[in-house]
Design an enzyme around this catalytic site. Structure first.
Site, PDB file in Angstrom:
ATOM      1  NE  ARG A 177      34.502  17.095  25.608  1.00  0.00           N
ATOM      2  CZ  ARG A 177      36.033  16.753  24.778  1.00  0.00           C
ATOM      3  NH1 ARG A 177      36.423  16.237  23.909  1.00  0.00           N
ATOM      4  NH2 ARG A 177      37.012  17.468  25.404  1.00  0.00           N
ATOM      5  CB  SER A 227      31.363  19.219  31.179  1.00  0.00           C
ATOM      6  OG  SER A 227      32.717  19.261  32.005  1.00  0.00           O
ATOM      7  CD  GLU A 297      30.809  17.678  27.527  1.00  0.00           C
ATOM      8  OE1 GLU A 297      31.409  18.732  27.432  1.00  0.00           O
ATOM      9  OE2 GLU A 297      31.198  16.827  27.577  1.00  0.00           O
TER      10      GLU A 297
HETATM   11  C1  LIG Z   1      33.040  12.768  36.236  1.00  0.00           C
HETATM   12  C2  LIG Z   1      32.893  12.595  35.248  1.00  0.00           C
HETATM   13  C3  LIG Z   1      34.007  13.397  34.556  1.00  0.00           C
HETATM   14  C4  LIG Z   1      33.726  13.739  33.093  1.00  0.00           C
HETATM   15  N1  LIG Z   1      35.096  13.870  32.470  1.00  0.00           N
HETATM   16  C5  LIG Z   1      34.720  13.769  31.173  1.00  0.00           C
HETATM   17  C6  LIG Z   1      36.034  14.488  30.631  1.00  0.00           C
HETATM   18  O1  LIG Z   1      37.266  15.148  30.435  1.00  0.00           O
HETATM   19  N2  LIG Z   1      36.135  14.365  28.759  1.00  0.00           N
HETATM   20  C7  LIG Z   1      35.056  13.968  28.018  1.00  0.00           C
HETATM   21  O2  LIG Z   1      34.909  14.293  27.093  1.00  0.00           O
HETATM   22  N3  LIG Z   1      33.767  13.610  29.311  1.00  0.00           N
HETATM   23  C8  LIG Z   1      33.874  13.130  30.120  1.00  0.00           C
HETATM   24  N4  LIG Z   1      32.469  13.067  31.464  1.00  0.00           N
HETATM   25  C9  LIG Z   1      31.324  12.907  30.155  1.00  0.00           C
HETATM   26  C10 LIG Z   1      31.050  10.867  29.456  1.00  0.00           C
HETATM   27  O3  LIG Z   1      32.003  10.487  30.746  1.00  0.00           O
HETATM   28  C11 LIG Z   1      32.032  11.197  28.595  1.00  0.00           C
HETATM   29  O4  LIG Z   1      31.021  12.096  27.490  1.00  0.00           O
HETATM   30  C12 LIG Z   1      31.775   9.389  27.937  1.00  0.00           C
HETATM   31  O5  LIG Z   1      33.190   9.497  26.458  1.00  0.00           O
HETATM   32  C13 LIG Z   1      31.029   8.548  27.954  1.00  0.00           C
HETATM   33  O6  LIG Z   1      30.133   7.526  27.487  1.00  0.00           O
HETATM   34  P1  LIG Z   1      29.227   6.486  27.843  1.00  0.00           P
HETATM   35  O7  LIG Z   1      29.689   5.268  27.516  1.00  0.00           O
HETATM   36  O8  LIG Z   1      28.809   6.767  29.651  1.00  0.00           O
HETATM   37  O9  LIG Z   1      28.645   7.085  27.061  1.00  0.00           O
HETATM   38  P2  LIG Z   1      26.587   7.317  27.696  1.00  0.00           P
HETATM   39  O10 LIG Z   1      26.871   8.550  28.888  1.00  0.00           O
HETATM   40  O11 LIG Z   1      26.639   5.934  27.830  1.00  0.00           O
HETATM   41  O12 LIG Z   1      26.300   7.869  26.327  1.00  0.00           O
HETATM   42  C14 LIG Z   1      26.692   9.036  25.709  1.00  0.00           C
HETATM   43  C15 LIG Z   1      25.535   8.976  24.280  1.00  0.00           C
HETATM   44  O13 LIG Z   1      26.757   8.229  23.296  1.00  0.00           O
HETATM   45  C16 LIG Z   1      26.133   7.364  23.035  1.00  0.00           C
HETATM   46  N5  LIG Z   1      26.632   5.537  22.982  1.00  0.00           N
HETATM   47  C17 LIG Z   1      26.977   5.334  23.742  1.00  0.00           C
HETATM   48  N6  LIG Z   1      27.796   4.230  23.150  1.00  0.00           N
HETATM   49  C18 LIG Z   1      27.241   3.782  22.426  1.00  0.00           C
HETATM   50  C19 LIG Z   1      27.679   2.376  21.439  1.00  0.00           C
HETATM   51  N7  LIG Z   1      28.269   1.659  21.512  1.00  0.00           N
HETATM   52  N8  LIG Z   1      27.252   3.073  19.548  1.00  0.00           N
HETATM   53  C20 LIG Z   1      26.922   4.385  19.800  1.00  0.00           C
HETATM   54  N9  LIG Z   1      26.386   5.627  20.647  1.00  0.00           N
HETATM   55  C21 LIG Z   1      26.540   4.653  21.357  1.00  0.00           C
HETATM   56  C22 LIG Z   1      24.468   7.222  23.337  1.00  0.00           C
HETATM   57  O14 LIG Z   1      23.493   6.652  22.765  1.00  0.00           O
HETATM   58  C23 LIG Z   1      24.415   8.128  24.131  1.00  0.00           C
HETATM   59  O15 LIG Z   1      24.420   9.007  23.014  1.00  0.00           O
HETATM   60  C24 LIG Z   1      32.549  12.675  32.445  1.00  0.00           C
HETATM   61  C25 LIG Z   1      31.677  12.766  33.254  1.00  0.00           C
HETATM   62  C26 LIG Z   1      31.654  12.740  34.725  1.00  0.00           C
HETATM   63  C27 LIG Z   1      30.419  12.104  35.665  1.00  0.00           C
END
Ligand SMILES: Cc1cc2nc3c(=O)[nH]c(=O)nc-3n(C[C@H](O)[C@H](O)[C@H](O)COP(=O)(O)OP(=O)(O)OC[C@H]3O[C@@H](n4cnc5c(N)ncnc54)[C@H](O)[C@@H]3O)c2cc1C
Length: 306
Positions: A177, A227, A297
């Protein structure tokens, strides 16, 4: 607070309708929690990003890159700085042979669907992760044995000087992660996946099977950030939370999910303070009972002490 001069400067780089002031972050996180950001920019392309990033660095205004906000807990007081949203306005996907080039704002589900359409296997795990490709590569998102690190070959980023750089798989330093970008001032603009030819029906079947497993085990009917804790070595976070007696534990509108103790859910009117209270109590009791440090996380935004 962002000064009028900064807002006027940003208007030179980004169309006015894409600049939102005092924008509630609750509308941009899957937790549906978070106070107002001073300034919220919806970016449309890499050129806008480069100019904005260069300018904000020059004048020393803090900024935060947002994907889909699916791994984020934003303070109730909001964020004193500029949010750079890389979302649906930057989501083009191009498929050539076994190579998929996705702009960072494309959703993981869109990338997985593109792979399915072209009969490519390797991204099935990503179809139910509710983040963007950019957020996914930063977090090295993964599920059910799949992980971004296994399929990403190249990542395009904009650095703090507003220059474009390419990073290969090794340079990403993927870990559990995490990746090198989580701790660097880089913004992801494009991700290249290298997949393998596969059978369309089998790919579709795998995605449906994983979606059913999620629906059965995760509280998808409530807002959450997935998570809460990383998996500690030799344990499962959700199990430790349950064994420490937190199933259904509630603070204000936040609650440890009865369905999956690894999730904290928003039952309707949860505040960020409610969620943090639960996190703190869990960490303290799990440490006392099992001598395990539960690391979060989820990413925290707008907290002075984190
Ligand atoms: C119901 C649910 C289920 C989930 N299941 C999983 C799973 O199975 N596995 C898993 O790994 N995660 C899971 N997640 C967590 C989440 O979806 C992941 O971590 C996902 O990768 C985050 O992406 P995001 O675009 O929403 O990032 P954000 O939440 O918007 O940002 C997360 C981090 O990434 C950075 N970031 C985002 N976009 C960029 C970019 N373009 N450039 C630089 N930095 C950036 C942000 O600054 C921040 O530090 C789940 C979440 C939910 C709500």
């Amino acid at each position: 607070m962002i000064s009028k001069a900064v807002v006027e400067a940003l208007q030179k780089y980004v169309p006015e309708e894409n600049i939102l002031l005092q924008e509630p972050m609750a509308g941009h996180t899957t937790f549906r929690i978070g106070g107002p950001a001073d300034c919220f920019l919806q970016l449309e392309n890499e050129e806008q990003l480069k100019k904005v990033q260069r300018y904000l660095n020059l004048v020393g205004v803090p900024f935060f890159v947002l994907g889909n906000g699916s791994n984020l807990l934003v303070n109730d007081k909001g964020y004193r700085g500029v949010i750079l949203q890389i979302g649906q306005k930057m989501s083009e996907i191009v498929v050539q042979g076994c190579r998929i080039a996705a702009k960072a704002g494309a959703s993981m589900a869109q990338a997985a669907q593109a792979a399915l359409k072209h009969g490519l296997t390797g991204l099935e795990f990503a179809s139910g992760i509710p983040g963007t490709v950019g957020g996914g590569v930063v977090m090295n998102a993964g599920a059910y044995g799949g992980e971004m690190s296994q399929v990403v070959t190249q990542v395009t980023v904009v650095n703090s000087e507003g220059e474009t750089m390419e990073i290969d798989n090794e340079g990403m330093e993927f870990g559990y992660r995490t990746s090198t970008i989580k701790h660097s001032p880089f913004t992801v603009t494009e991700v290249v996946f290298c997949l393998k030819p596969g059978d369309r029906e089998a790919i579709k079947g795998k995605m449906e099977e994983l979606a059913a497993r999620r629906r059965e085990r995760q509280p998808l009917e409530y807002p959450s950030a997935g998570s809460t804790f990383k998996r500690p070595e030799g344990h499962f976070a959700g199990q430790l939370v349950m064994e420490a007696g937190f199933r259904g534990f509630q603070a204000g509108g936040a609650r440890v999910s009865d369905k999956h103790c690894g999730f904290i859910i928003n039952t309707g009117d949860a505040t960020a303070a409610d969620v943090r209270k639960i996190i703190g109590e869990i960490q303290e009791r799990v440490k006392e009972m099992f001598h395990v440090n539960l690391e979060t996380e989820i990413v925290f935004l707008g907290w002075e002490d984190i």
